[in-house]
Design a protein around this motif. Structure first.
Motif, PDB file in Angstrom:
ATOM      1  N   ALA A 425       0.828  -1.211   0.000  1.00 54.53           N
ATOM      2  CA  ALA A 425       0.000   0.000   0.000  1.00 54.53           C
ATOM      3  C   ALA A 425       0.855   1.251   0.000  1.00 54.53           C
ATOM      4  CB  ALA A 425      -0.933  -0.012   1.216  1.00 54.53           C
ATOM      5  N   GLY A 426       1.945   1.238   0.778  1.00 50.54           N
ATOM      6  CA  GLY A 426       2.828   2.401   0.829  1.00 50.54           C
ATOM      7  C   GLY A 426       3.536   2.657  -0.483  1.00 50.54           C
ATOM      8  N   SER A 427       4.055   1.598  -1.105  1.00 53.75           N
ATOM      9  CA  SER A 427       4.748   1.755  -2.380  1.00 53.75           C
ATOM     10  C   SER A 427       3.806   2.250  -3.469  1.00 53.75           C
ATOM     11  CB  SER A 427       5.382   0.423  -2.786  1.00 53.75           C
ATOM     12  OG  SER A 427       6.146   0.571  -3.959  1.00 53.75           O
ATOM     13  N   LEU A 428       2.603   1.670  -3.525  1.00 55.06           N
ATOM     14  CA  LEU A 428       1.612   2.129  -4.502  1.00 55.06           C
ATOM     15  C   LEU A 428       1.248   3.586  -4.265  1.00 55.06           C
ATOM     16  CD1 LEU A 428      -0.783  -0.960  -4.611  1.00 55.06           C
ATOM     17  CD2 LEU A 428       0.792  -0.226  -6.409  1.00 55.06           C
ATOM     18  N   SER A 429       1.153   3.967  -3.009  1.00 53.36           N
ATOM     19  CA  SER A 429       0.813   5.352  -2.682  1.00 53.36           C
ATOM     20  C   SER A 429       1.903   6.312  -3.126  1.00 53.36           C
ATOM     21  CB  SER A 429       0.568   5.477  -1.169  1.00 53.36           C
ATOM     22  OG  SER A 429       0.143   6.771  -0.832  1.00 53.36           O
ATOM     23  N   VAL A 430       3.166   5.907  -2.969  1.00 57.91           N
ATOM     24  CA  VAL A 430       4.277   6.753  -3.421  1.00 57.91           C
ATOM     25  C   VAL A 430       4.224   6.943  -4.935  1.00 57.91           C
ATOM     26  CG1 VAL A 430       6.785   6.876  -3.699  1.00 57.91           C
ATOM     27  CG2 VAL A 430       5.814   6.236  -1.492  1.00 57.91           C
ATOM     28  N   LEU A 431       4.036   5.855  -5.670  1.00 59.77           N
ATOM     29  CA  LEU A 431       3.974   5.959  -7.134  1.00 59.77           C
ATOM     30  C   LEU A 431       2.778   6.798  -7.583  1.00 59.77           C
ATOM     31  CD1 LEU A 431       4.909   2.301  -8.171  1.00 59.77           C
ATOM     32  CD2 LEU A 431       6.366   4.334  -8.201  1.00 59.77           C
ATOM     33  N   SER A 538      -4.787  -7.588   0.724  1.00 58.01           N
ATOM     34  CA  SER A 538      -6.191  -7.234   0.921  1.00 58.01           C
ATOM     35  C   SER A 538      -6.793  -6.642  -0.348  1.00 58.01           C
ATOM     36  CB  SER A 538      -6.324  -6.223   2.065  1.00 58.01           C
ATOM     37  OG  SER A 538      -5.745  -4.982   1.703  1.00 58.01           O
ATOM     38  N   ALA A 539      -8.105  -6.743  -0.440  1.00 58.19           N
ATOM     39  CA  ALA A 539      -8.805  -6.226  -1.616  1.00 58.19           C
ATOM     40  C   ALA A 539      -8.601  -4.731  -1.759  1.00 58.19           C
ATOM     41  CB  ALA A 539     -10.298  -6.564  -1.503  1.00 58.19           C
ATOM     42  N   GLU A 540      -8.630  -4.008  -0.644  1.00 54.96           N
ATOM     43  CA  GLU A 540      -8.482  -2.558  -0.710  1.00 54.96           C
ATOM     44  C   GLU A 540      -7.140  -2.152  -1.324  1.00 54.96           C
ATOM     45  OE1 GLU A 540      -9.568  -4.180   1.859  1.00 54.96           O
ATOM     46  OE2 GLU A 540     -11.532  -3.378   2.394  1.00 54.96           O
ATOM     47  N   SER A 596     -21.540  -8.439  -5.434  1.00 53.51           N
ATOM     48  CA  SER A 596     -22.123  -7.232  -6.020  1.00 53.51           C
ATOM     49  C   SER A 596     -21.624  -5.977  -5.309  1.00 53.51           C
ATOM     50  CB  SER A 596     -23.651  -7.307  -5.953  1.00 53.51           C
ATOM     51  OG  SER A 596     -24.232  -6.118  -6.435  1.00 53.51           O
ATOM     52  N   ASP A 597     -21.635  -6.027  -3.979  1.00 51.91           N
ATOM     53  CA  ASP A 597     -21.187  -4.863  -3.205  1.00 51.91           C
ATOM     54  C   ASP A 597     -19.712  -4.573  -3.430  1.00 51.91           C
ATOM     55  OD1 ASP A 597     -23.715  -4.621  -2.235  1.00 51.91           O
ATOM     56  OD2 ASP A 597     -23.309  -5.548  -0.285  1.00 51.91           O
ATOM     57  N   GLU A 598     -18.909  -5.625  -3.393  1.00 53.98           N
ATOM     58  CA  GLU A 598     -17.466  -5.436  -3.565  1.00 53.98           C
ATOM     59  C   GLU A 598     -17.133  -4.946  -4.970  1.00 53.98           C
ATOM     60  OE1 GLU A 598     -14.774  -6.227  -0.906  1.00 53.98           O
ATOM     61  OE2 GLU A 598     -16.681  -5.335  -0.324  1.00 53.98           O
ATOM     62  N   TRP A 599     -17.858  -5.414  -5.960  1.00 53.18           N
ATOM     63  CA  TRP A 599     -17.607  -4.975  -7.338  1.00 53.18           C
ATOM     64  C   TRP A 599     -17.882  -3.479  -7.486  1.00 53.18           C
ATOM     65  CZ3 TRP A 599     -15.033  -5.582 -11.471  1.00 53.18           C
ATOM     66  CH2 TRP A 599     -15.427  -4.964 -12.667  1.00 53.18           C
ATOM     67  N   LYS A 600     -18.972  -3.015  -6.886  1.00 48.31           N
ATOM     68  CA  LYS A 600     -19.295  -1.591  -6.956  1.00 48.31           C
ATOM     69  C   LYS A 600     -18.207  -0.755  -6.302  1.00 48.31           C
ATOM     70  CE  LYS A 600     -24.321  -2.313  -6.978  1.00 48.31           C
ATOM     71  NZ  LYS A 600     -25.577  -2.155  -6.189  1.00 48.31           N
ATOM     72  N   ARG A 601     -17.758  -1.193  -5.145  1.00 45.33           N
ATOM     73  CA  ARG A 601     -16.709  -0.447  -4.441  1.00 45.33           C
ATOM     74  C   ARG A 601     -15.404  -0.478  -5.220  1.00 45.33           C
ATOM     75  NH1 ARG A 601     -15.738  -2.588   1.145  1.00 45.33           N
ATOM     76  NH2 ARG A 601     -14.705  -0.585   1.421  1.00 45.33           N
ATOM     77  N   CYS A 602     -15.091  -1.643  -5.779  1.00 49.99           N
ATOM     78  CA  CYS A 602     -13.874  -1.782  -6.579  1.00 49.99           C
ATOM     79  C   CYS A 602     -13.913  -0.866  -7.799  1.00 49.99           C
ATOM     80  CB  CYS A 602     -13.708  -3.238  -7.002  1.00 49.99           C
ATOM     81  SG  CYS A 602     -12.339  -3.549  -8.120  1.00 49.99           S
ATOM     82  N   LYS A 603     -15.036  -0.829  -8.482  1.00 52.00           N
ATOM     83  CA  LYS A 603     -15.178  -0.009  -9.690  1.00 52.00           C
ATOM     84  C   LYS A 603     -15.023   1.477  -9.354  1.00 52.00           C
ATOM     85  CE  LYS A 603     -18.102   0.073 -13.842  1.00 52.00           C
ATOM     86  NZ  LYS A 603     -18.253   1.510 -14.039  1.00 52.00           N
TER      87      LYS A 603
END
Length: 757
Positions: A425-431, A538-540, A596-603
């Motif tokens: 998460a940290g590396s992705l946030s830096v990029l 994690s999914a997030e 369904s819920d996770e797909w909406k949040r992911c999108k």
């Protein structure tokens, strides 16, 4: 006659002001006997002057005529009690804050009385007195402009040589009380935003310029304290408490407040201030502390962890908007760790120079340029007419000293491919932060491998329009605008690399810097693809990776090579198969709702214009700190991990006629809409104990009942599976899995598949 003599004075009258002033003049010493009268007189005079400023100008004319400010100073000199000093500071503060007449303000500032009060030796051991003094200073700063500031400074040959308000204030800039620090920061900003050039030269000259280095030093200490707090919390995961979360959140807020203060100071437009802050952040924080922390190995003398370092880099880039600072940090990512550590007093634990300057020692011919060792990734670019073939290499061993010769950019990529959830998460946030930093030149983003595809097309289209052949050729090629080898980096990167070498003594690896941007781009893409194939993230966090990938590939699959596509297809099949297994679990009826819920949040997360989370979520992403939006403990992802633990149908091993049931609700209790009871308090639906033990006449009846339950579960699973097939194209997966899955058997210890949603 006698009645007229004793007629009471009007409280808001010039006579009252005259009477109070006359009585104050008669005071020769202030002691316990008369201190109450003096305090009341000072308070009343402030009230009358404020009233007169709005209703009758003769009040302040009398104040000037009788030189009451001089009387205030005299009273302070002859006072023996703290309470009088408190009232005097409050009186003058009230007057300064409430006077609207410009001439009145000029008079208050036009003599040395104000500077005398500023430099007076108050007993600051008294916390209340310190509080009133700081308020007094801040009130003065609130009235500063180009005219009034000249009344509070001393000059020689048009140069400021003394500015008591500023000098005395910054003595308290790092006071232990946060309210004091906040007030001093507000005061300094008022000074900087006046825009007086002589004052600006004064605050950026020695020794006053030390304030800016002291600011960064204090900020560095805040960072180290935050790291210690987070580390202690992670060591004691069982000792979860609201107090711990509050302490970390408060520390994070203080750090971000400090960075916003840096930003506000820079926005004042004082040229030398930006340079001072940039140099100090780089030399006191970035090079000695943050960059060495990005390695996986222990570095002696470094007092901060990788997660905190990643978070701080993001915050600095996002908040402190200095072009030179942003570009220097980005350029430093091309440097190996051993180019930074020896220069700034730290060294790797057990570090030897067996492979020192390995990259630099290789001759810069075309053969050596065909491979770029990224620690985790290896990119083959022998055939530039096709997409580079990227494959995973062995993870560096813990004692491999050559890890210190990997570039910091490669360290970020290695976190994506093999780091834990927080590191990813940290590396992705830096990029993502680098990608969104407007102060960064596009050539810098291109060389880092994170220039968005839309900007790639825009750049190549511009080149084609102005007649540059390479731009037109690449724009309409099958490589979707990817930069070819041999394209020179922009002057911005060259300038920053030269500055790193000359000003800070940091030299980057030749191969790392001169490698094609296309190689770096595919390293990032390969890392993201590898991330999507990981099952321990994690999914997030995966959504954050999806957001970054969408920025790099918004149009088509052209940037993907066959290896990428194979990895993604395999990952999809594995996830679909795992989902199919869940239909044979205990909660199949909720799978479709969750999906369904996770797909909406992911999108929403992937298609957002910016990453959905602030950098502080890097530190607050564990279940221990689950108050942030998007990582709440009641998300369906977290709920899914607890599914199998909530329900067990099962025959008692010791009593074969007993069957234990744990009846669950038909929906998650924590997603039920809250109902409000008395006094507006939220009241959730209470659940009846779902644990039951059913006793039967004999073992056969017990097993028969268990079989009926399992049969109903099987029917329900089949229906869920039927509905999922068209959604995920599960036909082939179902056919290959039916033989192993089948309906559950009616045994006394029915086991479920582990949840992997």
């Amino acid at each position: 006659m006698w009645f007229s003599f004793w007629k009471p004075r009007d409280r808001f009258s010039l006579d009252e002001l005259r009477y109070l002033t006359d009585q104050l003049v008669k005071v020769q010493i202030v002691n316990e006997v008369n201190k109450d009268f003096v305090i009341e007189a000072l308070r009343s005079i402030a009230e009358l002057i404020t009233y007169g400023d709005q209703h009758d100008s003769t009040f302040f004319e009398f104040f000037m005529e009788k030189q009451v400010m001089g009387e205030f100073v005299r009273i302070l000199k002859v006072s023996r009690t703290v309470s009088v000093s408190l009232q005097l500071l409050q009186t003058i503060s009230i007057m300064i804050q409430n006077l609207k007449n410009e001439h009145a303000i000029y008079y208050m500032f036009s003599n040395e009385h104000m500077n005398y009060l500023i430099t007076y030796s108050f007993d600051f051991q008294n916390e209340e007195l310190l509080s009133y003094y700081i308020s007094f200073l801040r009130a003065i700063s609130g009235k500063l402009d180009r005219n009034t500031i000249s009344l509070l400074v001393k000059t020689h040959n048009d140069e400021v040589v003394s500015f008591p308000l500023y000098v005395e204030a910054i003595h308290f800039a790092f006071h232990e009380e946060s309210m004091v620090r906040t007030a001093i920061r507000a005061l300094t900003l008022n000074v900087y935003h006046v825009g007086d050039e002589s004052v600006n030269r004064y605050v950026t000259s020695a020794p006053h310029a030390d304030y800016f280095s002291n600011l960064v030093t204090f900020f560095r200490k805040q960072c180290i304290n935050l790291n210690a707090l987070v580390s202690d919390t992670m060591k004691n995961l069982g000792a979860e408490s609201a107090e711990t979360t509050t302490l970390i959140s408060a520390a994070v807020d203080e750090i971000e407040d400090s960075l916003y203060y840096f930003s506000d100071v820079i926005s004042a437009g004082i040229p030398d201030v930006g340079r001072l802050i940039t140099d100090n952040i780089l030399q006191l924080l970035i090079f000695p502390l943050l960059l060495p922390s990005l390695t996986r190995k222990a570095v002696e003398g470094v007092q901060i962890g990788a997660a905190i370092s990643l978070y701080l880099v993001c915050c600095i880039l996002r908040i402190v908007k200095i072009k030179d600072l942003a570009n220097t940090i980005a350029a430093a990512l091309f440097c190996p760790l051993d180019a930074v550590v020896p220069k700034f007093g730290s060294k790797p634990n057990g570090y030897t120079s067996l492979c020192a300057f390995e990259h630099e020692s290789q001759p810069p011919d075309s053969n050596n340029l065909t491979k770029a060792d990224a620690g985790i990734l290896r990119v083959d670019v022998t055939n530039l007419s096709s997409s580079p073939k990227i494959h995973s290499a062995d993870v560096p061993r813990e004692n491999d000293c050559c890890d210190f010769h990997l570039s910091l950019r490669e360290a970020l990529i290695s976190y994506i491919t093999s780091g834990d959830d927080v590191q990813v998460a940290g590396s992705l946030s830096v990029l993502a932060t680098l990608l969104q930093t407007k102060e960064l030149d596009e050539s810098m983003l291109d060389s880092l491998g994170i220039l968005p595809q839309r900007k790639q097309h825009k750049k190549l289209l511009l080149q084609a329009l102005v007649g540059e052949g390479s731009g037109e050729e690449q724009l309409f090629s099958s490589e979707s605008g990817s930069s070819r080898d041999g394209v020179e980096f922009g002057s911005e990167l060259d300038t920053c690399l030269q500055k790193l070498k000359e000003q800070y003594g940091v030299v980057c690896s030749f191969l790392e810097v001169r490698a094609s941007p296309r190689v770096h781009r595919f390293q990032v893409l390969d890392a993201l693809v590898s991330l999507f194939c990981r099952s321990n993230i994690s999914a997030e966090t995966l959504w954050d990776g999806g957001w970054l990938l969408r920025q790099l590939l918004p149009y088509s699959q052209a940037e993907f090579n066959s290896h990428h596509l194979k990895l993604l297809n395999d990952s999809y099949k594995n996830c679909a198969s795992a989902l199919l297994k869940e239909t044979r679990g205990i909660w199949p009826d909720l799978l479709i709702t969750i999906l369904s819920d996770e797909w909406k949040r992911c999108k929403r997360a992937i298609e957002a214009s910016s990453p959905r989370k602030e950098p502080k979520c890097i530190l607050l992403s564990s279940p221990k700190f689950s108050s942030e939006d998007g990582i709440t403990s009641d998300s369906s992802f977290v709920a899914g991990e607890r599914m199998c633990e909530l329900v067990k149908p099962k025959v008692d091993d010791k009593h074969s006629r007993w069957m234990h049931l744990r009846i669950r609700p038909s929906t998650f209790p924590f997603v039920e809409p809250a109902r409000y009871g008395a006094y507006g308090k939220a009241k959730t639906k209470a659940l009846v104990d779902g644990r039951w033990t059913l006793a039967f006449r004999d073992e056969e009846s017990c097993n028969s009942a268990l079989s009926m339950i399992l049969e109903e579960i099987s029917l329900q699973s089949n229906e869920v599976e039927r509905r999922l097939k068209p959604l995920l194209d599960l036909e082939t997966i179902v056919e290959s899995s039916n033989s192993s899955l089948g309906p559950p058997k009616a045994t006394s210890s029915y086991s479920t598949f582990s949840n992997s949603l």
